[in-house]
Enzyme design. Structure first.
Site, short mmCIF file in Angstrom:
data_model
loop_
_atom_site.label_atom_id
_atom_site.label_comp_id
_atom_site.label_asym_id
_atom_site.label_seq_id
_atom_site.Cartn_x
_atom_site.Cartn_y
_atom_site.Cartn_z
N GLY A 248 -18.10 -8.90 2.70
CA GLY A 248 -18.00 -9.97 1.40
C GLY A 248 -16.47 -11.12 2.92
N HIS B 154 28.11 -6.23 6.99
CA HIS B 154 28.77 -6.04 5.80
C HIS B 154 29.08 -7.83 5.70
CE1 HIS B 154 31.07 -5.53 2.24
NE2 HIS B 154 32.34 -6.85 2.97
N ALA C 78 -24.48 -3.54 5.53
CA ALA C 78 -25.00 -2.61 7.14
C ALA C 78 -25.43 -1.46 5.82
CB ALA C 78 -23.27 -2.18 7.25
N GLU D 189 -0.12 6.31 -20.60
CA GLU D 189 -0.24 7.23 -19.29
C GLU D 189 -0.30 8.66 -19.99
OE1 GLU D 189 -0.44 9.49 -16.61
OE2 GLU D 189 -0.35 7.40 -15.94
#
Length: 462
Positions: free
Chosen positions: A35, A439, A114, A203
């Protein structure tokens, strides 16, 4: 037949990094990708989602601009077509950059699929239908993973979407039902909520983001609910029905939830089929390639990295493994070190962690000392109006060794890396506490969290 020192299958963050590393070490290298360069991470994962996250974060800031005294004339709206153009532009720039890097390092690149013929030969199948054998002294498999598609959901990438399909939507849905409250599910929940969608998360486990520290989980749950995201935990889905009106999910309790679109984010499958592993005898377990600490399989000279073999499905881990494999291919001897792996979750607010959670450290037998510092006590955070969150340091009470650091809040993904370096180099909480931090910065909270482990934080009440 072309012959290489290293042949690599897969051009994602594991494969292309391995290719460049091997070339830098003087090896002749070929890289095969079916891709786009960058694999899932760059094209369908990390990069597009974090680009959308940046848009969502900006949209949130615009909505809150009046609190800074910045008044925006008229209603701010989301032009999603422009958002998608921005996402595409980012991806194209990065894929083009990878192509240039591979060329500059002398890597031979091939487009096609491949499969292993034997331990030193790869059959390259090109888009024109021809096949070419490539010989390699060593082979690295980096074929990655794809979203799992359990048949119960009847995924069509129109109404019922994977994490790939949702990135290809051309319009924002009015409502989105997300199945899976892990990292990807919660990131997409934050993004689409900030872009104006009505979001519900289902969930199966008792909590979202189960791998995070319990205090981080509780904070994110409260924040998401405050933003209008509906969370259902311990939610077992029994039936999914599609209609013209959208998608209806039926829970085991009998409750029905309907949304215009459904996102299924419940894991990934490893890309090990059709690449000749069985023919060569490469060992797999539950679909994943088994490797040792050198990233080598049971077949000498064949290595595997990234999602297809790793204990972590993280792009930065894949890249680190790719470097290790490349070095071992070229007669070095290096082992992958998983002791310090920073982990970032791009919810709103962000999460960053490295090392053990408080519970994990306790379970390991440590006498734990905790240092915690809130964003609300930090001057820079107040100025940014980013006061949601905290830094938590988990340390060994006896030695002061840092066992883990957990951050939830703005820019947590940046701040966590100080902690990663500290743990890797053996720094203690006192080493961080004794290091002067500029700071006003958010990084001061890491220092003060370390100080808090000894009840010495200056800017918080003990």
């Amino acid at each position: 037949m072309a012959t290489y020192d290293v042949g690599i299958i897969g051009g994602g963050p594991g494969g292309y990094v391995a290719a460049i590393k091997a070339a830098q070490l003087g090896g002749s290298v070929c890289l095969i990708e079916k891709g786009e360069w960058g694999g899932t991470c760059l094209n369908r994962g990390c990069i597009p989602t974090k680009t959308l996250f940046a848009v969502a974060n900006l949209a949130t800031q615009v909505q809150e601009a009046s609190a800074f005294g910045v008044n925006i004339n008229g209603d701010a709206t989301i032009d999603y077509s422009q958002v998608l153009l921005h996402k595409t532009s980012v991806i194209q720039q990065l894929t083009g950059g990878i192509a240039q890097l591979l060329k500059a390092n002398g890597v031979d690149t091939f487009n096609g699929t491949a499969a292993l013929i034997d331990k030193n030969t790869i059959a390259l199948s090109k888009p024109d239908g021809t096949t070419e054998p490539l010989h390699a002294k060593n082979i690295i498999i980096a074929t990655g993973s794809e979203p799992a598609e359990p048949p119960v959901f009847e995924i069509d990438e129109n109404q019922v979407l994977t994490t790939t399909g949702i990135l290809n939507l051309t319009e924002l849905p009015e409502s989105l039902l997300i199945v899976g409250g892990g990292v990807s599910g919660c990131e997409f929940a934050s993004i689409f909520n900030a872009l104006g969608c009505r979001v519900t998360v289902l969930e199966l486990l008792p909590t979202i983001l189960a791998t995070e520290d319990i205090q981080v989980i509780r904070h994110i749950q409260l924040f998401m609910k405050r933003k209008g995201i509906t969370l259902h935990t311990d939610a077992k889905l029994t039936h999914v029905k599609k209609s013209d009106a959208g998608v209806t999910a039926t829970l085991e309790s009998g409750e029905e939830l309907t949304a215009q679109k459904m996102l299924v984010s419940i894991g990934r499958r490893y890309n090990t089929e059709g690449i000749g592993l069985e023919k060569v005898g490469v060992r797999t377990e539950a679909g994943k390639i088994v490797v040792d600490a050198r990233m080598q399989t049971n077949i000498a000279g064949i290595y595997a990295v990234g999602d297809v073999a790793s204990r972590y499905l993280l792009a930065h881990v894949a890249s680190a493994e790719g470097k290790v494999a490349a070095q071992n291919c070229l007669e070095d001897s290096v082992e992958m070190d998983y002791q310090v792996i920073p982990w970032c979750v791009f919810t709103l607010p962000e999460i960053g962690h490295v090392g053990m959670t408080e519970q994990e450290a306790t379970d390991e037998g440590y006498e734990v000392k905790i240092g915690r510092f809130p964003y609300a006590a930090n001057g820079k955070a107040l100025g940014l109006r980013e006061t949601d969150g905290f830094v938590k340091t988990v340390s060994d009470a006896d030695s002061g060794d840092i066992l883990g650091v957990h951050i939830v809040g703005a820019h947590a993904s940046i701040l966590i890396h100080e902690a990663a370096v500290a743990i890797r180099t053996g720094a203690t909480t006192m080493d961080i506490a004794g290091t002067v931090h500029a700071h006003p910065t958010l990084a001061e909270m890491v220092m003060e969290s370390a100080e808090a482990a000894y009840d010495r934080a200056i800017h918080s009440l003990h």
